[in-house]
Every structure is written in C-alpha cells, then in structure tokens.
Write a protein that holds these residues in place. Structure first.
Motif, PDB file in Angstrom:
ATOM      1  N   VAL A 181      -5.113  -0.514   4.002  1.00  0.00           N
ATOM      2  CA  VAL A 181      -4.133   0.119   5.011  1.00  0.00           C
ATOM      3  C   VAL A 181      -4.673  -0.641   6.270  1.00  0.00           C
ATOM      4  O   VAL A 181      -3.826  -1.107   7.136  1.00  0.00           O
ATOM      5  CB  VAL A 181      -4.612   1.492   5.124  1.00  0.00           C
ATOM      6  N   ALA A 182      -6.209  -0.874   6.556  1.00  0.00           N
ATOM      7  CA  ALA A 182      -6.263  -1.532   7.858  1.00  0.00           C
ATOM      8  C   ALA A 182      -5.608  -3.010   7.916  1.00  0.00           C
ATOM      9  O   ALA A 182      -5.355  -3.194   9.040  1.00  0.00           O
ATOM     10  CB  ALA A 182      -8.057  -1.751   7.861  1.00  0.00           C
ATOM     11  N   ILE A 193      -6.192  17.585 -18.429  1.00  0.00           N
ATOM     12  CA  ILE A 193      -6.282  16.535 -17.863  1.00  0.00           C
ATOM     13  C   ILE A 193      -4.925  15.829 -18.166  1.00  0.00           C
ATOM     14  O   ILE A 193      -4.540  15.345 -19.243  1.00  0.00           O
ATOM     15  CB  ILE A 193      -7.247  15.447 -18.331  1.00  0.00           C
ATOM     16  N   VAL A 194      -4.109  15.358 -17.055  1.00  0.00           N
ATOM     17  CA  VAL A 194      -2.631  14.842 -17.385  1.00  0.00           C
ATOM     18  C   VAL A 194      -2.760  13.265 -16.468  1.00  0.00           C
ATOM     19  O   VAL A 194      -1.783  12.801 -16.760  1.00  0.00           O
ATOM     20  CB  VAL A 194      -1.708  15.742 -16.730  1.00  0.00           C
ATOM     21  N   ALA A 195      -3.724  13.064 -15.684  1.00  0.00           N
ATOM     22  CA  ALA A 195      -3.617  11.854 -14.971  1.00  0.00           C
ATOM     23  C   ALA A 195      -5.142  11.605 -14.346  1.00  0.00           C
ATOM     24  O   ALA A 195      -6.030  12.257 -14.579  1.00  0.00           O
ATOM     25  CB  ALA A 195      -2.848  11.746 -13.827  1.00  0.00           C
ATOM     26  N   GLU A 196      -5.231  10.351 -14.009  1.00  0.00           N
ATOM     27  CA  GLU A 196      -6.485  10.048 -13.204  1.00  0.00           C
ATOM     28  C   GLU A 196      -6.340   9.719 -11.857  1.00  0.00           C
ATOM     29  O   GLU A 196      -5.274   9.421 -11.373  1.00  0.00           O
ATOM     30  CB  GLU A 196      -7.092   8.774 -13.853  1.00  0.00           C
ATOM     31  N   GLN A 197      -7.270   9.970 -11.051  1.00  0.00           N
ATOM     32  CA  GLN A 197      -7.216   9.828  -9.455  1.00  0.00           C
ATOM     33  C   GLN A 197      -8.619   8.829  -9.272  1.00  0.00           C
ATOM     34  O   GLN A 197      -9.584   9.401  -9.460  1.00  0.00           O
ATOM     35  CB  GLN A 197      -7.454  10.941  -8.635  1.00  0.00           C
ATOM     36  N   PRO A 198      -8.304   7.493  -9.090  1.00  0.00           N
ATOM     37  CA  PRO A 198      -9.337   6.375  -9.137  1.00  0.00           C
ATOM     38  C   PRO A 198     -10.582   6.940  -8.132  1.00  0.00           C
ATOM     39  O   PRO A 198     -11.410   6.602  -8.370  1.00  0.00           O
ATOM     40  CB  PRO A 198      -8.698   5.233  -8.747  1.00  0.00           C
ATOM     41  N   ASN A 199      -9.944   7.315  -6.904  1.00  0.00           N
ATOM     42  CA  ASN A 199     -10.765   7.465  -5.717  1.00  0.00           C
ATOM     43  C   ASN A 199     -10.139   8.535  -5.215  1.00  0.00           C
ATOM     44  O   ASN A 199      -9.171   9.026  -4.948  1.00  0.00           O
ATOM     45  CB  ASN A 199     -10.781   5.958  -4.933  1.00  0.00           C
ATOM     46  N   VAL A 258       1.039  -1.277  -0.172  1.00  0.00           N
ATOM     47  CA  VAL A 258       0.040  -0.137   0.182  1.00  0.00           C
ATOM     48  C   VAL A 258       0.958   1.146   0.075  1.00  0.00           C
ATOM     49  O   VAL A 258       0.289   2.360  -0.442  1.00  0.00           O
ATOM     50  CB  VAL A 258      -1.069   0.076   1.359  1.00  0.00           C
ATOM     51  N   ALA A 259       2.013   1.070   0.182  1.00  0.00           N
ATOM     52  CA  ALA A 259       3.113   2.341   0.439  1.00  0.00           C
ATOM     53  C   ALA A 259       3.195   3.245  -0.851  1.00  0.00           C
ATOM     54  O   ALA A 259       3.338   4.261  -0.564  1.00  0.00           O
ATOM     55  CB  ALA A 259       4.307   1.987   1.200  1.00  0.00           C
ATOM     56  N   GLN A 260       3.092   2.488  -1.896  1.00  0.00           N
ATOM     57  CA  GLN A 260       3.188   3.288  -2.980  1.00  0.00           C
ATOM     58  C   GLN A 260       2.018   3.787  -3.748  1.00  0.00           C
ATOM     59  O   GLN A 260       2.198   4.473  -4.806  1.00  0.00           O
ATOM     60  CB  GLN A 260       4.045   2.419  -4.225  1.00  0.00           C
ATOM     61  N   ASP A 261       0.882   3.571  -3.184  1.00  0.00           N
ATOM     62  CA  ASP A 261      -0.370   3.899  -3.664  1.00  0.00           C
ATOM     63  C   ASP A 261      -0.800   5.327  -3.309  1.00  0.00           C
ATOM     64  O   ASP A 261      -0.697   5.579  -2.053  1.00  0.00           O
ATOM     65  CB  ASP A 261      -1.512   3.030  -3.409  1.00  0.00           C
ATOM     66  N   LEU A 295       0.773   4.886   4.540  1.00  0.00           N
ATOM     67  CA  LEU A 295       0.510   6.172   3.783  1.00  0.00           C
ATOM     68  C   LEU A 295       1.733   7.117   2.889  1.00  0.00           C
ATOM     69  O   LEU A 295       1.452   7.994   2.647  1.00  0.00           O
ATOM     70  CB  LEU A 295      -0.211   7.139   4.762  1.00  0.00           C
ATOM     71  N   ALA A 296       2.679   6.411   3.042  1.00  0.00           N
ATOM     72  CA  ALA A 296       3.946   7.278   2.276  1.00  0.00           C
ATOM     73  C   ALA A 296       3.649   7.623   0.735  1.00  0.00           C
ATOM     74  O   ALA A 296       3.728   8.751   0.419  1.00  0.00           O
ATOM     75  CB  ALA A 296       5.377   6.117   2.129  1.00  0.00           C
ATOM     76  N   GLY A 297       2.780   6.792   0.214  1.00  0.00           N
ATOM     77  CA  GLY A 297       2.538   7.246  -1.202  1.00  0.00           C
ATOM     78  C   GLY A 297       1.519   8.484  -1.321  1.00  0.00           C
ATOM     79  O   GLY A 297       1.643   9.098  -2.125  1.00  0.00           O
ATOM     80  N   PHE A 298       0.552   8.298  -0.352  1.00  0.00           N
ATOM     81  CA  PHE A 298      -0.486   9.128  -0.157  1.00  0.00           C
ATOM     82  C   PHE A 298       0.225  10.728   0.165  1.00  0.00           C
ATOM     83  O   PHE A 298      -0.110  11.744  -0.354  1.00  0.00           O
ATOM     84  CB  PHE A 298      -1.555   8.927   0.766  1.00  0.00           C
TER      85      PHE A 298
END
Length: 460
Positions: free
Chosen positions: A53-54, A336-342, A42-45, A88-91
């Motif tokens: 994360v849980a 638009i240069v990228a997508e944010q899925p959530n 999860v660290a890279q997401d 949460l490093a990626g976030f």
C-alpha cells in the motif's frame, strides 16, 4: 515508557534447534520512496501488505482497525484519501465496510521511511543483550522496540542514535521474557483442530508432553495436521521424527500395548512428524541467533486413520471461566471455509486450545520479530492477540469469524505475554502466510465451503 510487558509462560518442550542457511528470502526488503506499485495491484486484496500500500499511495503511514472497530489509515497528506480508499477497497469490502467508513489520521511519518529505518535497525537492536522484540507498528505510525530492563533499552536507543534514526520515530518499551507455551483432552475421532495431542521426547520415557492440534491439512494428497515445531522431539528438523498420540499415549484402560512401550494404547497413535524446517543462520537473522518465520511442523496421519478437513473443536462459549474445555454437544465444531494469510491490527481473532479452550480478543501487533528468552531462536514477523492462553495451548488454531458463523483460518499459536499495565494476557501466533511459506501450500478448508458471510468486525 507507557507500557510494561512480561511473559507468563511455562516451556514444556525441547528447545534445541538445528542450524542451516535461510531457505527463503527476507520477509522485509529495503525499499526507497521511488519504488511504486499500481493501486490496482493492491485494491483487490482483502488484507493488503502494508508495504505494498505504501508503494501505491504517497504519504501512506499504515492501516489498521481502531479501538472503536473502525477501519483507519495514517496519511501524511490527508488529501490523499481517495487514493487510500482505492488501495484499501478490497480490505474494506471484505469486512463489509464502504469507503465512507474509512477514518484518516494525520501521520508524522511515511511508511516507506519507517520501513527503511526499520530495515537498518531491527537486527542490530535484537543483538543488544536483553532485547526482546522489534516491530514497525502500523497502529502508532512508529517503530517499536522492547527490552527486558533499562540496560537493554539504553542499548537499543544507542543503536537507533548510531543509525541517525530520529528518537521521536521510535517507541522503546520494557517487556518481560518470552517463552513457548507447551505443557480438548478427550479422545475424539476423527481428530481435528483444537484437540489435545501427547508426545514423548524418548519413546520409552515417562516424561510426557501435551500440545494442541492446530488444523488438519492436505499437502498434495498427504493427510496431515499442523502443530508447533517446538511440540516435537527437536525444534527444527525431522532427524528424530516425533510420534503423536490423541488424546494420550495410554488412552482408556489398556494395560498392554506395543511390546517396547508397556501400557501404550495402539489406537491412540495417530501420526508421525514429517516436515519441520531447520532454523537458519543468515544475513536476514540477527547475529548469534537462529531464525524462522513460523513455529510450525507437519505430521502425517497413519494409514487408515479417520480424517476430516476444515474442522476446529468448538466449546460452549468464548473466554469462559468454567467449563472452558467442554465441547458444545449441539454444535461441536467450527467450520473453516477460507484462509486469511495475514491478520489486521485491531481485528478480532480466536483460538481453541486443550488447556484454556476457546478464547477471543483483538490483534494488538503484526509482523513483530520476537526473540525467545533463554533460547537462540528469533521468530520473525509474528502477531499478538489480547486473549488468554496457558501451558498446553501451543499449536492452537487461530481463526476469525464470518457473519454466517463460519471461520477463516489465520495461523497457529505458540507463545504468550502479559501487559502489566492493562493486565491483559496476549497470545503470540505465526500467521498462516508464514506457515505456508515454510511448509508449502496447504489445503485446509472444508471441501464444501459454501458461505455468504463476511469477516466479523467485533467479538461474538
């Protein structure tokens, strides 16, 4: 009850839906505390799933962006902070924060426990007459359920009691009915996100409906745009494909047109609906209702129609009270240069729609299951933003800014509600992950997405 919500919307599209079995698995799966995920997974997401994360961090209770704009995590054991920082490093990095910026709040409940209770309760809660929505609220470290009146709230509480869910673990609130918002208006070529489209339930009918183009997309090599499923002849299904016009069927001063459509400008006809999954009935949907994860459909552009990728119409300024739909002549589009899925709770997001133009606000709820009033439809795992919206804005693209002025596409708007305590209007949207879950993988970004920016933490 500390919050009282009511939806202020006007439906102007078909509400019929077809019924079929769920073609995909449930969005939430029952899990137990023994299910674990490695921190490295999860660290890279940049926006990791709360449940993932849980599974990686014992005692994790949810993460979000707080009212001051700071990244925040709930932990039942604050000494687990180093693990939370790693997960949460990626976030944190995606928004330009460091581990030192992360705030820790004392959680009452582990997210895995909340999720287990939520999995038991949400479908039963939405079967209560007058129930409106359910949510595992990561901003409060609680379950949250809403209903139209005191009777509905009492019914929801009875469900929770019958399942032995602690009353302190759930917030139960009043909320008004939810409707869809179907009702930039000039003709523009090539067409792109944020512009008005016009459609008719019956081609020869004088009854005219308007919505908004969400965004252009390639599905494989097919040139398409995405709008709402309810902005079509039939919500769910393409047995009666919808024809779309931009900006209006009778654009300009044309007095003749297609022989069976007097007064139609043939140049206004731009696309035909080709993909609109059926709403389904299954064990993943509340009894007596039909479900989908997105209110989205895909239309294929006509052969030879001008086409541009990764553009959204840009008006003069956000949240304008005058000239709200006037396009900025010197800078007419967002790129638009990228997508944010959530989305992330507390994040600032925007929309551009044909009625209210560019509006901007904060994400106040994620993955909320919402039953549409006076309809058998329940939309699963939707998100809400405190920003103004009105009829005709259905289909609006939802996006977040990067620090260099480019944008990340986040989803498609379909509804609205108003908080009667704060008097804040909130729009409801289907996250991009849900759209692609049902319509398949889409290419949406500018083909030359050169950018050095990170997601902005605050409003423009």
């Amino acid at each position: 009850m500390r919050r009282y919500l009511i939806a202020l919307l006007a439906a102007a599209a078909a509400t019929a839906c077809d019924q079929a079995e769920d073609p995909v698995a449930s969005g939430r799966e029952p899990v137990g505390p023994s299910r674990t995920v490695a921190l490295s997974q999860v660290a890279q997401d940049p926006t990791p799933d709360q449940l993932a994360v849980a599974r990686a961090v014992p005692g994790f209770g949810g993460y979000f962006i707080d009212e001051t704009g700071a990244p925040t995590v709930w932990l039942t054991d604050p000494s687990r902070r180093p693990e939370a920082e790693q997960a949460l490093a990626g976030f944190l990095d995606s928004f330009g924060w460091t581990a030192a910026d992360l705030k820790v709040r004392q959680a009452d409940y582990d997210y895995l426990q909340l999720d287990a209770w939520y999995t038991q309760a949400w479908k039963r809660a939405l079967q209560v007459s007058g129930a409106v929505s359910t949510d595992l609220d990561e901003g409060r470290n609680r379950l949250r359920f809403t209903g139209l009146d005191a009777s509905a709230l009492a019914g929801i509480v009875n469900v929770l009691t019958g399942l032995d869910i602690p009353r302190a673990a759930a917030v139960v609130e009043l909320r008004g009915p939810v409707f869809r918002v179907a009702t930039l208006r000039d003709r523009i070529r090539p067409a792109h996100g944020g512009l008005q489209i016009n459609f008719f339930l019956v081609d020869a009918s004088p009854a005219s409906y308007v919505c908004t183009i969400g965004f252009n997309a390639l599905r494989g090599e097919v040139k398409s745009f995405i709008t709402n499923s309810h902005c079509s002849n039939v919500q769910g299904g393409v047995e009666t494909p919808t024809q779309y016009y931009q900006a209006n069927r009778r654009t300009g001063s044309v007095t003749g047109g297609f022989s069976h459509f007097p007064g139609v400008d043939p140049a206004a006809f731009i696309a035909t609906e080709v993909d609109d999954p059926h709403y389904w009935i299954s064990l993943d949907c509340p009894l007596g209702r039909t479900c989908r994860y997105s209110d989205a459909s895909r239309a294929q552009y006509n052969a030879g129609e001008e086409f541009v990728m990764g553009r959204i119409a840009r008006t003069l300024q956000p949240n304008a009270t005058v000239d709200s739909v006037t396009i900025d002549g010197t800078n007419p589009t967002f790129r638009i240069v990228a997508e944010q899925p959530n989305p992330v709770m507390g994040q600032v997001l925007n929309k551009v729609g044909r009625t209210t133009g560019w509006t901007q606000g904060v994400v106040v709820s994620t993955c909320e299951n919402i039953s549409v009033t006076d309809s058998p439809i329940t939309q699963l795992c939707q998100s809400l933003v405190t920003a103004y919206v009105a009829g005709g804005d259905s289909g609006s693209p939802v996006f977040g800014f990067n620090t260099d002025g480019t944008v990340n596409l986040a989803g498609i708007l379909w509804g609205s509600s108003t908080d009667l305590v704060t008097n804040e209007v909130q729009f409801i949207f289907s996250p991009l992950a849900a759209v692609e879950r049902e319509l398949g993988e889409l290419t949406t970004a500018d083909p030359l997405p050169v950018t050095t920016g990170k997601p902005k933490k605050k409003a423009r």
